[in-house]
Scaffold this motif. Sequence first.
Motif, mmCIF file in Angstrom:
data_model
loop_
_atom_site.group_PDB
_atom_site.id
_atom_site.type_symbol
_atom_site.label_atom_id
_atom_site.label_comp_id
_atom_site.label_asym_id
_atom_site.label_seq_id
_atom_site.Cartn_x
_atom_site.Cartn_y
_atom_site.Cartn_z
ATOM 1 N N MET A 1 7.894 28.606 75.840
ATOM 2 C CA MET A 1 8.264 30.025 75.862
ATOM 3 C C MET A 1 9.439 30.280 74.921
ATOM 4 N N ARG A 2 10.448 29.337 74.917
ATOM 5 C CA ARG A 2 11.609 29.523 74.028
ATOM 6 C C ARG A 2 11.162 29.450 72.575
ATOM 7 N N ARG A 3 10.225 28.533 72.291
ATOM 8 C CA ARG A 3 9.734 28.387 70.929
ATOM 9 C C ARG A 3 9.049 29.680 70.465
ATOM 10 N N CYS A 4 8.266 30.279 71.404
ATOM 11 C CA CYS A 4 7.572 31.544 71.073
ATOM 12 C C CYS A 4 8.580 32.652 70.811
ATOM 13 N N VAL A 5 9.659 32.661 71.582
ATOM 14 C CA VAL A 5 10.686 33.706 71.401
ATOM 15 C C VAL A 5 11.379 33.539 70.063
ATOM 16 N N ASP A 6 11.690 32.255 69.748
ATOM 17 C CA ASP A 6 12.373 32.006 68.467
ATOM 18 C C ASP A 6 11.494 32.392 67.302
ATOM 19 N N ALA B 1 9.204 34.636 67.270
ATOM 20 C CA ALA B 1 9.121 36.093 67.210
ATOM 21 C C ALA B 1 10.355 36.679 66.547
ATOM 22 N N ARG B 2 11.530 36.048 66.826
ATOM 23 C CA ARG B 2 12.763 36.579 66.255
ATOM 24 C C ARG B 2 12.843 36.321 64.751
ATOM 25 N N THR C 1 10.493 42.676 61.421
ATOM 26 C CA THR C 1 9.877 43.702 62.254
ATOM 27 C C THR C 1 8.857 44.453 61.439
ATOM 28 N N PRO C 2 7.851 45.033 62.070
ATOM 29 C CA PRO C 2 6.809 45.774 61.340
ATOM 30 C C PRO C 2 7.369 46.922 60.526
ATOM 31 N N SER C 3 8.423 47.573 61.005
ATOM 32 C CA SER C 3 8.942 48.741 60.272
ATOM 33 C C SER C 3 9.605 48.333 58.969
#
Length: 860
Positions: free
Chosen positions: A838-843, A845-846, A850-852
Motif C-alpha cells: 500500500m505504501r509503495r502504491c501511495v509513493d 501515485a505521489r 497530476t492530470p491538470s
Amino acid sequence: MRASDCPTVDTPEFLLAALEQASQAVVIIDGDMHVSHFNAAAELIWGVPRTEILGCDARCLGFNDLQNGADSEITIRRNDGSRIRAQLSVSRVEIGGRANHMVFVRDITAEVERRERIALLNLVADKTNRAVVVTDRKLQVVYTNAAFSGMFGYSPEEAQGRQASQLLAGRFTNRKTLPKLRRRIYDECGTEDEILAYDKNGDEVWVSAMVKPFRSARGRVKYIFALLTDISENKQLRSLQQLIMSALADELPITEIADQLCRRVEAIAPDVVASVLHVDSDGLVHPLGGPSLPEDYSRALEGIAIGPAVGSCGSAAYFGKPILAEDIDTDPRWQPYKTRPLEVGLKACWSTPIKAKDGRVIGTFAFYFRECRAPSRWHQRIVDACVHLGALAIERKEARAQIARLAYHDMLTGLPNRAQLRELINQAIEDCAPQKQLALVFLDLDHFKDVNDTLGHSAGDALLIEFTKRLRARIQPSDLLGRLSGDEFVIALPNCDPARASLVASNITEALTSPLWIDNRQVPISASMGISIYPDNATDIDTLIQQADAAMYKAKQAGRSTHRFFSADMNRLAEQRLVFSAALRQAIANDRLRLVYQPQTRTVDGALYGVEALSRWHDPDLGEVPPSKFIPLAEEVGLIEQIGLWSIREACRQMAAWRQAGLDVPCVAVNLSPLNFQNAKLAAVVAETLAANDLPPQTLMLEITEGVLVNERSAAIDTMNAIRKLGVGLSLDDFGTGYSSLSRLAHLPIRELKIDRSFMRNIERDASALAIATAVVRVGQSLKMAVVAEGVETEGQRKLLAGLGCDVVQGYLYAPAMSPEAFERWLLDHVAEQALTMRRCVDEARSQPTPSLLVASTGG
C-alpha cells in the motif's frame, strides 16, 4: 222357536201361562215402556221378585233401546251387586189389541268368558315370534297364527285345510324326520327336532319343531299342536361361528378351517356346493376349501389372475362385489372355465368377495348350484356370516405370513434378510454339484448415505426398491438375492464360475447406468461389488461374505461402479480398515484430531477475508492419516457427525484465542456433513459454543455441500434457518457438483457460494470450466452472495477470477493449510506485506504528475 215366530193370540191368559213355564227369561213391555210381565226365569236372572218390577219403566232392567227382530247383548246388574252378560231377542206382538214388545233374555256369561279366553289365546298366539300350527288328526291345518304367516308367507286362509307336510316340506327336507315326528306325537315324548322347511317362495327356513297332541275325553288324538322356532340364525349360523372361532383358537391351518366351513355350510344348505378362495396381493387365486368340488378343478384354479371376465370368483374379486352366473353354460365370464363344473352337474355359481378391514379383497366365498337359479334369502344369510368368518381366517393367515416375513424377510424390498439368506446360501453350498463353484457377490450402493442425508429416507427407500428390481432383472430364478442391511446386498450364484460371475456383475453395472427419478429429481445410481468363490476362496458362508466384503471395498477404491474379485492380499486391507476404524474412534474420544487453517483473501485488495478450518489426524502408530482416507472412513463407520461438532468447538476456541492475542481474523469456516444438519439440536450447540467463547455469530461460517438442499421438506432446511437466525453464516461448498437447482438458492439462507477446486485446474484453458465459474459468480452477484474460489494456485487464475468479479480466493497461491502457530506468523507477514504494498502504491501515485499539470504543459 223364536218369539218373532209366535202368532198373534187373543187370549193373554193362555200366553202368560205358557211364558211362565218357559225356561228362558221373558219380559213383556207395553207401548208405554212399562213392564207388564216378568216370568220366573226373569226373576232368577235379575235376582228380584216380579212384584218389584211389574209396572216399572223397562229402563230399570237395562232396556234402553228395543228394536224389533234384533239380537243384542247387555250387561245386567243384579240385585246382589253381581253382573251377568245376557243376550236379548226382541219381538213385536199384539196382546189384547195393543202393541207390545216381548223380550227373550238368555244368560250368556259363560259363553262370553269362553269367547274372551279364546280371543286372548289368539292374541297371545299372534304376538309370539314362534309359529303355531294346529292340525286335525289327519294333519290337515285348522289354525295358524300371525308368526306362521310371517315366517312362511301363508295367510290363515291359504294354510287352512292343507296337509302340513305338503305346506312346509321341500326338496331337501329330511324325509326321515317326518315319520319320527309322527311317532313322537303318539308317544307324547315332547322333544324337539330340527327340520329344513320351505316357505311359500321356496326359500329355506331351518326350524325347531315341538309337536304335541290334544286328546278327547276318550283319549283319542283330536288335534295336533306344533310350535315352530326359526333357528336359521340363532342356531345354524351361530354353529358356523362357533366352528370357525374354535378352529382359529386351536390354531388349525387355514385350509382345514376353510374345509370345515364348507362342509358345515353344505350341511345346513344341502342344495349348494361351497368354495373358499384366497386372493393374494398380486391378484392371484389360491384355493383354500371346496371339499365337494372335483380335486382337479380346484387344482386348475391355482394361480389364476382375477379379472373382469374370470368366472364368478375372479370377477367378484376384481370388481369387489357379488357376481351371479345363473347359467354357467351361457354366461360369457365362464366360457373358458365351464367344462369341468358342467361335467359334475354344477350349473350356476354365486360368488361374494371377502374383504379385509382396510377394504382389500382377500378372498371369495362361492356357492355352486345344481340347477340354474339365483340364491335364496337363506343363502344370503349364510354368505353374510361366512364372508365375515372367512375374513377372520384369511387375515389371520396373512398375519402369520407377515410374522414370517418379519422374521426371515426384509420388509422394504421383500428379499430374504440376513438370517434367511445364511440358511439359503448354506443350502446352496450343500447342493453345489461336485467340481462346481458358487460365486458370492457382495454389493454396496455408492453414495447411498448422501441420498438419505439430502433427499430424505423416503427417497432412500425408493432407491433401494428400484435397486432391488434392477438386480432381480439381471439374475436367474435359481440365483439367490438378499439384503444384509442398509445398502448392502448379497447375490449367491450356484454352479457359477468366475467368468459368469464377472458377466453378471458387469450386467448389473450396466443396468444401473440409467439414473432414477425421485421426487421429480434425477438421481444417479451405481454399486460397488466384491466377489468371492466357493470353494476356491473359502468353504463357509461367514468367510465368503467377509472376503466378498473386502473385495467390494477394493472396488470402491478403484473408483466405484465396478467389481473386484477377492485376492489374498485383501484380507490385509480389510484388517487394516478395522485397525483404522478403531484408531479413529480412539482419536476422537482422546481428542487427538487437530485443525489446520487455510487463509482466504479478497481479490480487490488482498486483505484477509477469513480462514477455513480443516481436520487433520496424526496417530502415534499409524502416522499421518490424510483426510482423503479418514473422512470417508468416518462417514462409513458413523463418526463424521462427531468430527463436525468437535470441529465447531475447536475452531471457536481457536478464534477466541486469536482475538485475545489481538489478531484480526474476521471469520472461520468449518466444514460439516449433511448428517450434522439432520440434527435439530445443531443450532443450540452452535449458540452454546459461541457464548462459551464470547464470540459474535458473524465470526463463524458453516460450510455445507449443496446435496443438503435437495429435499425442501428435509429437517436440514429448518436447521439452516435456525442457524441463520443466530447470525451465523452459511456457505455452500462445492457448488455446481451436486443435485440442487439454481432457482432454489434465492429462498435458502445461504450467504456465500464456493466454486469447487475441480474447476480451477483448467479454468485458463477449458472453456467449460470457465463458463461454470462465470455462471457461479453471476449467480452470487445476482443474489448478493459472496463468491469464494478454492484451489487457486497461479496468478493467472487469480487475475481471471478477479476479472470475473469473484470476491475471494483460497489456495496455494497465498498459503497452504497451516497450524495455528504457522498461520499466526503468516498473518503477520501478510499484513506487513499488505502495508508495504500500500505504501509503495501511495509513493508511486505521489511521484506521478497530476492530470491538470499534464494538460497545462501539453497545451503550452
